[in-house]
Structures are given as C-alpha cells and as structure tokens.
Design a protein around this motif. Sequence first.
Motif, short mmCIF file in Angstrom:
data_model
loop_
_atom_site.label_atom_id
_atom_site.label_comp_id
_atom_site.label_asym_id
_atom_site.label_seq_id
_atom_site.Cartn_x
_atom_site.Cartn_y
_atom_site.Cartn_z
N MET A 1 0.86 -1.16 0.00
CA MET A 1 0.00 0.00 0.00
C MET A 1 0.90 1.23 0.00
N ALA A 2 0.58 2.15 -0.81
CA ALA A 2 1.45 3.29 -1.01
C ALA A 2 1.42 4.29 0.13
N LYS A 3 0.49 5.23 0.12
CA LYS A 3 0.50 6.32 1.08
C LYS A 3 -0.41 6.07 2.27
N THR A 4 -1.59 5.58 2.01
CA THR A 4 -2.59 5.42 3.05
C THR A 4 -2.24 4.25 3.95
N PHE B 1 -3.73 1.59 6.34
CA PHE B 1 -5.03 0.99 6.60
C PHE B 1 -4.80 -0.29 7.38
N ARG B 2 -5.45 -0.41 8.51
CA ARG B 2 -5.36 -1.62 9.32
C ARG B 2 -6.76 -2.16 9.52
N ALA C 1 -2.00 -6.67 5.07
CA ALA C 1 -2.30 -6.12 6.40
C ALA C 1 -3.23 -7.07 7.14
N ILE C 2 -3.08 -7.14 8.47
CA ILE C 2 -3.94 -8.00 9.28
C ILE C 2 -4.47 -7.23 10.47
N ILE D 1 -12.29 -3.72 -2.53
CA ILE D 1 -12.15 -2.30 -2.22
C ILE D 1 -11.03 -1.72 -3.07
N LYS D 2 -10.97 -0.41 -3.11
CA LYS D 2 -9.89 0.27 -3.82
C LYS D 2 -9.25 1.25 -2.85
N ILE D 3 -7.96 1.10 -2.60
CA ILE D 3 -7.20 2.01 -1.74
C ILE D 3 -6.03 2.53 -2.55
N ASP D 4 -5.92 3.84 -2.65
CA ASP D 4 -4.85 4.49 -3.42
C ASP D 4 -4.78 3.94 -4.85
N GLY D 5 -5.94 3.66 -5.45
CA GLY D 5 -5.99 3.18 -6.82
C GLY D 5 -5.68 1.71 -7.00
#
Length: 98
Positions: free
Chosen positions: A1-4, A6-7, A45-46, A78-82
């Motif tokens: 994951m790039a910038k964001t 997320f957990r 991520a977990i 889902i889509k996170i940072d594209g």
Amino acid sequence: MAKTKFRPLHDRVVVRRVESEEKTKGGIIIPDTAKEKPQEGEIIAIGSGIRDDAGKLQPLDVKAGDRVLFGKWSGTEIKIDGEDLLIMKESDIMGILG
C-alpha cells in the motif's frame, strides 16, 4: 500500500490478488475476457485478532507477506490508493502457500 495506512479490525485481513498465468501449459494464450479472478493472493495487512469467550485476544494464524488461497467469492473488493484489494475474514482463507 502506497500512502494510506489501513489496518483492518479484529480477524479481518487485506489481500492483494496475485495474477494468474497468461498462457496454459500447452502454450495457448488466455484472453482477459476468459480469465477467472485469481484465488491466490498476498496478505498486506492483518487485524489484531479476535477475542475468545474468556476475553483473551487470539492472534491470527496469518501474517503480512503470506501467500494464501481463498474461495472464489470470498471477501469484499475495495480500492485504496488506486489499487484493487480484498478485505476478508481469516476464516475465508483456505491455506497458506509455502
């Protein structure tokens, strides 16, 4: 994951699908329209785990970086940072690839 950052919560994991082969063993190229979505992915991520009946936190059996197999219809896309990812419960994972 790039910038964001997320957990996921509790017993959920975030999985990035691993793309399948473009050719069969016989050398036939599979067009995108005929491909099924891969059922293999890498955990990125977990969550922290789930609490048992006594209130004790039970950690997950998987960890970030594990390659796993999951059911065809498992998870929520889902889509996170594209980037297209899946969020699913640990119980949706069938196994870890060694």
